[in-house]
Design a protein around this motif. Structure first.
Motif, mmCIF file in Angstrom:
data_model
loop_
_atom_site.group_PDB
_atom_site.id
_atom_site.type_symbol
_atom_site.label_atom_id
_atom_site.label_comp_id
_atom_site.label_asym_id
_atom_site.label_seq_id
_atom_site.Cartn_x
_atom_site.Cartn_y
_atom_site.Cartn_z
ATOM 1 N N VAL A 11 38.968 45.362 39.171
ATOM 2 C CA VAL A 11 37.993 44.802 38.226
ATOM 3 C C VAL A 11 36.616 44.676 38.873
ATOM 4 N N VAL A 12 36.575 44.430 40.183
ATOM 5 C CA VAL A 12 35.268 44.271 40.835
ATOM 6 C C VAL A 12 34.555 45.631 40.885
ATOM 7 N N GLY A 13 35.275 46.691 41.279
ATOM 8 C CA GLY A 13 34.680 48.020 41.276
ATOM 9 C C GLY A 13 34.282 48.451 39.867
ATOM 10 N N LEU A 30 35.717 56.147 42.623
ATOM 11 C CA LEU A 30 36.916 56.662 43.289
ATOM 12 C C LEU A 30 37.959 55.560 43.383
ATOM 13 N N GLU A 31 39.208 55.917 43.118
ATOM 14 C CA GLU A 31 40.318 54.963 43.238
ATOM 15 C C GLU A 31 41.458 55.645 43.984
ATOM 16 N N ALA A 32 42.016 54.922 44.962
ATOM 17 C CA ALA A 32 43.059 55.525 45.801
ATOM 18 C C ALA A 32 44.324 55.859 45.000
ATOM 19 N N GLU A 33 44.691 54.976 44.097
ATOM 20 C CA GLU A 33 45.949 55.151 43.350
ATOM 21 C C GLU A 33 45.708 55.993 42.100
ATOM 22 N N GLY A 38 46.307 46.852 42.094
ATOM 23 C CA GLY A 38 45.988 45.668 42.891
ATOM 24 C C GLY A 38 45.944 44.378 42.086
ATOM 25 N N ALA A 39 45.239 43.395 42.645
ATOM 26 C CA ALA A 39 45.171 42.056 42.057
ATOM 27 C C ALA A 39 44.708 42.086 40.601
ATOM 28 N N SER A 40 43.852 43.038 40.281
ATOM 29 C CA SER A 40 43.237 43.054 38.940
ATOM 30 C C SER A 40 44.228 43.305 37.813
ATOM 31 N N VAL A 41 45.388 43.906 38.134
ATOM 32 C CA VAL A 41 46.387 44.095 37.072
ATOM 33 C C VAL A 41 47.576 43.144 37.256
ATOM 34 N N ARG A 42 47.531 42.322 38.294
ATOM 35 C CA ARG A 42 48.657 41.414 38.578
ATOM 36 C C ARG A 42 48.334 39.977 38.215
ATOM 37 N N ASN A 43 47.146 39.730 37.678
ATOM 38 C CA ASN A 43 46.729 38.337 37.492
ATOM 39 C C ASN A 43 47.075 37.804 36.093
ATOM 40 N N PHE A 44 46.664 36.560 35.841
ATOM 41 C CA PHE A 44 46.940 35.914 34.548
ATOM 42 C C PHE A 44 45.989 36.401 33.450
ATOM 43 N N GLY A 45 44.862 36.972 33.871
ATOM 44 C CA GLY A 45 43.832 37.295 32.889
ATOM 45 C C GLY A 45 43.100 36.050 32.411
ATOM 46 N N LEU A 46 43.085 35.024 33.248
ATOM 47 C CA LEU A 46 42.387 33.798 32.848
ATOM 48 C C LEU A 46 40.917 33.872 33.248
ATOM 49 N N VAL A 47 40.062 33.692 32.273
ATOM 50 C CA VAL A 47 38.625 33.541 32.538
ATOM 51 C C VAL A 47 38.430 32.025 32.614
ATOM 52 N N VAL A 169 41.291 58.668 48.064
ATOM 53 C CA VAL A 169 41.125 57.617 49.069
ATOM 54 C C VAL A 169 39.824 57.876 49.825
ATOM 55 N N ALA A 170 38.908 56.921 49.771
ATOM 56 C CA ALA A 170 37.674 57.064 50.552
ATOM 57 C C ALA A 170 38.021 56.896 52.031
ATOM 58 N N LYS A 171 37.669 57.895 52.860
ATOM 59 C CA LYS A 171 38.016 57.853 54.287
ATOM 60 C C LYS A 171 36.806 57.525 55.152
ATOM 61 N N LEU A 348 36.448 37.631 46.173
ATOM 62 C CA LEU A 348 36.205 36.718 45.043
ATOM 63 C C LEU A 348 37.341 35.712 44.857
ATOM 64 N N GLY A 349 38.447 35.907 45.577
ATOM 65 C CA GLY A 349 39.541 34.938 45.568
ATOM 66 C C GLY A 349 40.231 34.848 44.214
ATOM 67 N N GLY A 350 40.765 33.657 43.928
ATOM 68 C CA GLY A 350 41.540 33.452 42.702
ATOM 69 C C GLY A 350 40.682 33.370 41.453
ATOM 70 N N ARG A 351 39.394 33.652 41.589
ATOM 71 C CA ARG A 351 38.485 33.601 40.427
ATOM 72 C C ARG A 351 37.837 34.966 40.187
ATOM 73 N N GLY A 352 38.427 36.023 40.779
ATOM 74 C CA GLY A 352 37.788 37.342 40.722
ATOM 75 C C GLY A 352 37.770 37.949 39.338
ATOM 76 N N MET A 353 38.825 37.722 38.564
ATOM 77 C CA MET A 353 38.832 38.245 37.202
ATOM 78 C C MET A 353 37.714 37.538 36.426
ATOM 79 N N THR A 354 37.653 36.220 36.577
ATOM 80 C CA THR A 354 36.631 35.435 35.885
ATOM 81 C C THR A 354 35.229 35.913 36.238
ATOM 82 N N LEU A 355 34.930 35.947 37.533
ATOM 83 C CA LEU A 355 33.534 36.103 37.961
ATOM 84 C C LEU A 355 33.034 37.539 38.007
HETATM 85 C C1 LIG Z 1 48.697 36.953 41.183
HETATM 86 C C2 LIG Z 1 47.227 36.786 40.972
HETATM 87 C C3 LIG Z 1 46.752 36.014 39.904
HETATM 88 C C4 LIG Z 1 45.381 35.881 39.709
HETATM 89 N N1 LIG Z 1 44.932 35.256 38.575
HETATM 90 C C5 LIG Z 1 43.602 35.261 38.300
HETATM 91 C C6 LIG Z 1 43.124 34.766 37.052
HETATM 92 O O1 LIG Z 1 43.888 34.440 36.144
HETATM 93 N N2 LIG Z 1 41.769 34.661 36.869
HETATM 94 C C7 LIG Z 1 40.893 35.075 37.829
HETATM 95 O O2 LIG Z 1 39.685 34.914 37.626
HETATM 96 N N3 LIG Z 1 41.318 35.659 38.962
HETATM 97 C C8 LIG Z 1 42.641 35.772 39.219
HETATM 98 N N4 LIG Z 1 43.092 36.353 40.363
HETATM 99 C C9 LIG Z 1 42.124 36.950 41.291
HETATM 100 C C10 LIG Z 1 41.672 38.326 40.810
HETATM 101 O O3 LIG Z 1 42.764 39.053 40.287
HETATM 102 C C11 LIG Z 1 41.047 39.097 41.989
HETATM 103 O O4 LIG Z 1 40.018 38.320 42.573
HETATM 104 C C12 LIG Z 1 40.432 40.400 41.501
HETATM 105 O O5 LIG Z 1 41.343 41.136 40.722
HETATM 106 C C13 LIG Z 1 39.991 41.241 42.700
HETATM 107 O O6 LIG Z 1 39.535 42.476 42.205
HETATM 108 P P1 LIG Z 1 39.200 43.661 43.210
HETATM 109 O O7 LIG Z 1 38.680 44.763 42.382
HETATM 110 O O8 LIG Z 1 38.342 43.125 44.315
HETATM 111 O O9 LIG Z 1 40.589 44.018 43.894
HETATM 112 P P2 LIG Z 1 41.794 44.948 43.412
HETATM 113 O O10 LIG Z 1 42.164 44.692 42.017
HETATM 114 O O11 LIG Z 1 42.869 44.784 44.427
HETATM 115 O O12 LIG Z 1 41.204 46.417 43.460
HETATM 116 C C14 LIG Z 1 40.835 47.060 44.651
HETATM 117 C C15 LIG Z 1 41.064 48.536 44.427
HETATM 118 O O13 LIG Z 1 40.433 49.273 45.468
HETATM 119 C C16 LIG Z 1 41.247 50.395 45.751
HETATM 120 N N5 LIG Z 1 40.903 50.852 47.099
HETATM 121 C C17 LIG Z 1 40.961 50.154 48.263
HETATM 122 N N6 LIG Z 1 40.561 50.919 49.286
HETATM 123 C C18 LIG Z 1 40.224 52.130 48.755
HETATM 124 C C19 LIG Z 1 39.755 53.355 49.330
HETATM 125 N N7 LIG Z 1 39.538 53.497 50.639
HETATM 126 N N8 LIG Z 1 39.511 54.400 48.504
HETATM 127 C C20 LIG Z 1 39.730 54.291 47.152
HETATM 128 N N9 LIG Z 1 40.194 53.154 46.577
HETATM 129 C C21 LIG Z 1 40.430 52.094 47.370
HETATM 130 C C22 LIG Z 1 42.666 49.835 45.646
HETATM 131 O O14 LIG Z 1 43.604 50.871 45.444
HETATM 132 C C23 LIG Z 1 42.531 48.900 44.454
HETATM 133 O O15 LIG Z 1 42.879 49.530 43.232
HETATM 134 C C24 LIG Z 1 44.462 36.486 40.604
HETATM 135 C C25 LIG Z 1 44.945 37.244 41.676
HETATM 136 C C26 LIG Z 1 46.309 37.402 41.857
HETATM 137 C C27 LIG Z 1 46.792 38.239 43.007
#
Ligand SMILES: Cc1cc2nc3c(=O)[nH]c(=O)nc-3n(C[C@H](O)[C@H](O)[C@H](O)COP(=O)(O)OP(=O)(O)OC[C@H]3O[C@@H](n4cnc5c(N)ncnc54)[C@H](O)[C@@H]3O)c2cc1C
Length: 368
Positions: A11-13, A30-33, A38-47, A169-171, A348-355
């Motif tokens: 979600v951050v990217g 670019l996305e590795a998978e 990652g965290a962005s699809v595993r969370n509660f979706g709470l804003v 995968v960015a190397k 962004l920690g446990g608030r990354g989806m929100t922020l």
């Molecule tokens: C269980 C859980 C519950 C949560 N609940 C909430 C919530 O309800 N509300 C909230 O606000 N926040 C919540 N959060 C926090 C939030 O989900 C995260 O802060 C946020 O999703 C982080 O987003 P991200 O894009 O930084 O990371 P990610 O979602 O992990 O994405 C990073 C992506 O980068 C890719 N990547 C990494 N390295 C490379 C590379 N070299 N080349 C290409 N791709 C690469 C990875 O494959 C991955 O897809 C929760 C987190 C968890 C784990």
């Protein structure tokens, strides 16, 4: 117009890709998978606005919430629902903390209100358990984490000037270029690296001195609950974790039960558009993280949810763990600028989806 390469499809990217397109830049992401896992699809979706620290963090959360609402109106797949939340008190000391929050000068901006038990039931008739009252936060909202990323990407693709490259995968990241594992070189004016909790690999050199750690959480999802939950729900243990509740009255909170202390557990319940309930969570910081799921905190969280709902939960359908990256200082995120043409954003920690939308907007504003 300039060109931006975003590394990371979470979600951050993706919000940085959206903010860069909005600022008129051409974007390649670019996305590795094959699809982000990652965290962005595993969370509660709470804003989640209610628990944010007063001051800049609350300002950022309110801006993010407004952006989510705009995006939700423009892109129906995001599943934005302005449902609000109820943090439910089962102990008088929890009610006292909620009452203190409601008396703070920023209470109106947070949209918080203290409810007695009857008013709580009127707000969310599925809550028929044993409790004293609740904190209602009208600003909290829900999105659908499994749908947000594909929906945002489809929206960006339809607008042109955006290309998503999964399975790359960015190397190597250097000013003006990103090399991926296939040998392709992506030249650009700016690299935005959003690696989430992948602190190793290409991000390692940039995060070596950054104040950041990783946290592992456990989650589950039930079959569809027969009723619509009018709000998201949290329990009184959540008061221990969110900075908004670090108020003088919090000193009188009862000590956590042993399982809550050991697993740093709190109950959060978000109902999916499908009716299923996402329930969590736990917090574990010491690495290496366990690769297996632990049943003990799940049993506690299910019992806690049943005690608030006053009814048996549907069977559990899925369980999973997720890991997020978290800044260890007071910052809302880790933003590293090793070169004017590279910015790394994570933590962004446990608030990354929100922020995320507001953090991405701020990154682009800073760069311009
Ligand atoms: C269980 C859980 C519950 C949560 N609940 C909430 C919530 O309800 N509300 C909230 O606000 N926040 C919540 N959060 C926090 C939030 O989900 C995260 O802060 C946020 O999703 C982080 O987003 P991200 O894009 O930084 O990371 P990610 O979602 O992990 O994405 C990073 C992506 O980068 C890719 N990547 C990494 N390295 C490379 C590379 N070299 N080349 C290409 N791709 C690469 C990875 O494959 C991955 O897809 C929760 C987190 C968890 C784990």
């Amino acid at each position: 117009m300039s060109s931006v390469v975003v590394v990371g499809g979470g979600v951050v990217g993706t919000m940085h890709a959206w903010a860069a397109r909005r600022a008129g830049h051409d974007v390649r992401q670019l996305e590795a998978e094959a699809e982000p896992r990652g965290a962005s699809v595993r969370n509660f979706g709470l804003v989640w606005v209610s628990g944010r620290a007063p001051g800049p963090e609350l300002d950022l959360a309110l801006r993010a919430r407004a952006l989510w609402e705009e995006l939700g109106e423009a892109i129906s797949g995001i599943g934005f629902r302005p449902d609000g939340s109820l943090t439910v008190a089962q102990h008088p000391a929890e009610l006292a903390v909620m009452a203190e929050l409601v008396s703070q000068p920023d209470a109106e901006r947070r949209g918080v209100q203290l409810l007695d038990a009857d008013a709580t039931r009127r707000h969310n008739s599925a809550l028929r358990g044993d409790f004293l009252g609740a904190l209602f936060c009208s600003r909290d909202a829900i999105v659908e984490p499994r749908q947000v990323l594909p929906a945002l990407r489809a929206h960006l693709e339809a607008g042109g000037g955006y290309e998503f490259l999964p399975g790359r995968v960015a190397k190597r990241v250097e000013p003006g270029r990103v090399d991926d594992h296939t040998g392709a070189i992506h030249e650009c004016d700016l690299v935005v690296l959003c690696p989430g909790a992948t602190h190793h690999g290409v991000a390692a050199e940039f995060l070596a001195d950054a104040p950041v750690r990783r946290c592992r959480l456990q989650m589950l999802q039930t079959e569809a609950f027969p009723e619509r939950l009018a709000t998201a729900v949290a329990d009184g243990d959540s008061l221990r974790y969110y900075p908004a509740f670090q108020l003088p009255s919090a000193a009188a909170l009862p000590p956590p039960v042993a399982i809550v202390a050991e697993y740093r557990a709190q109950l959060l319940v978000a109902q999916r558009a499908s009716g299923e309930l996402t329930i969590g969570d736990t917090h574990h910081y010491d690495e290496p993280h366990d690769f297996a799921l632990d049943e003990v905190p799940f049993a506690h969280l299910l019992a806690r949810a049943e005690s608030l709902l006053g009814s048996a939960l549907p069977p559990v359908k899925r369980r999973w763990a997720g890991v997020y990256s978290q800044a260890t200082d007071d910052s809302t995120c880790v933003r590293v600028r090793p070169d004017p043409r590279i910015v790394v954003v994570t933590g962004l920690g446990g608030r990354g989806m929100t922020l995320s939308p507001a953090v991405a907007e701020a990154t682009l504003e800073e760069l311009s």
